[in-house]
Design an enzyme around this catalytic site. Sequence first.
Site, mmCIF file in Angstrom:
data_model
loop_
_atom_site.group_PDB
_atom_site.id
_atom_site.type_symbol
_atom_site.label_atom_id
_atom_site.label_comp_id
_atom_site.label_asym_id
_atom_site.label_seq_id
_atom_site.Cartn_x
_atom_site.Cartn_y
_atom_site.Cartn_z
ATOM 1 N N SER A 89 65.715 41.896 61.714
ATOM 2 C CA SER A 89 67.193 41.630 61.456
ATOM 3 C C SER A 89 67.163 40.953 60.173
ATOM 4 O O SER A 89 66.416 39.991 59.775
ATOM 5 C CB SER A 89 67.700 40.758 62.691
ATOM 6 O OG SER A 89 68.837 40.117 62.140
ATOM 7 N N TYR B 67 66.671 33.186 67.913
ATOM 8 C CA TYR B 67 66.602 34.607 67.315
ATOM 9 C C TYR B 67 66.026 34.999 66.090
ATOM 10 O O TYR B 67 65.008 35.736 66.162
ATOM 11 C CB TYR B 67 67.863 35.076 67.680
ATOM 12 C CG TYR B 67 67.982 36.770 67.365
ATOM 13 C CD1 TYR B 67 67.663 37.602 68.056
ATOM 14 C CD2 TYR B 67 68.854 36.924 66.143
ATOM 15 C CE1 TYR B 67 67.890 38.965 67.813
ATOM 16 C CE2 TYR B 67 68.796 38.350 65.762
ATOM 17 C CZ TYR B 67 68.458 39.247 66.545
ATOM 18 O OH TYR B 67 68.618 40.569 66.175
#
Length: 247
Positions: A143, A157
């Site tokens: 990501s 995250y």
Amino acid sequence: MADRDVMLVTGGSRGIGAAIVRLAGQGRQVAFFYRSSRAEAEACVRAAAAEGVQATPIQADVSDEASLLRGFEAVDKLGTLRVLVNNAGVTGGRSRLEDVTAAQLDEVLRVNVAGAFLCAREAVRRMSPRRGGAGGCIVNISSGAAKSGSPNAWIHYAATKGAMDTMTLGLAREVAAEGIRVNAVRPGVIATDIHADRSPEQFEAMTRMIPQGRMGQPEEVARMVLWLASEQASYVTGGLFDVSGGL
């Protein structure tokens, strides 16, 4: 065992994972893991079939080693694993770090880090000539959060995706001589339900930050993944590829 090459996509029933399955290419044998929603898995199978892709749904939870191992055993019955797309992931819920709970941390670490490592382990065990394999390819879905840190939302995250980037770099070097390529794709702001809880004002603010002026589509990420999994990328390993509209 069937003599057929198989691509496995974890977390393949929705979002980016479903786009990868659907666009995998006519005639390709694709298996995908899904954790709970059989309805979503069946919808993914139908969408893939419309594109000429034979997709097999396998219920497996990557955060549970026993479940994960059963999933890989099911893949083995389909053919020879040649491509793993490590896509399964969770955000752990939107939170500032001061409010993150141990339960949130446990979930994101088990799914995003332990799950990715264990799936990569099982893939290498099947692909490495040291164990009778004939090489292969692993694509990790990281990501853009690994670069930004996602302050005020998903630091927990983002940290797990940073771990995935590091695993990509190390594993690529570890298995390069064994004919296994390992790369990571780092999506930016993509139009999936990960952003479903944002307000219209938040969407507008996000879009203003993106140099291309729009959110990405899951298919745009899928095309990069599938290129990395193809022979066109035969000399590409240890790479971290941003699909982020310039972010």
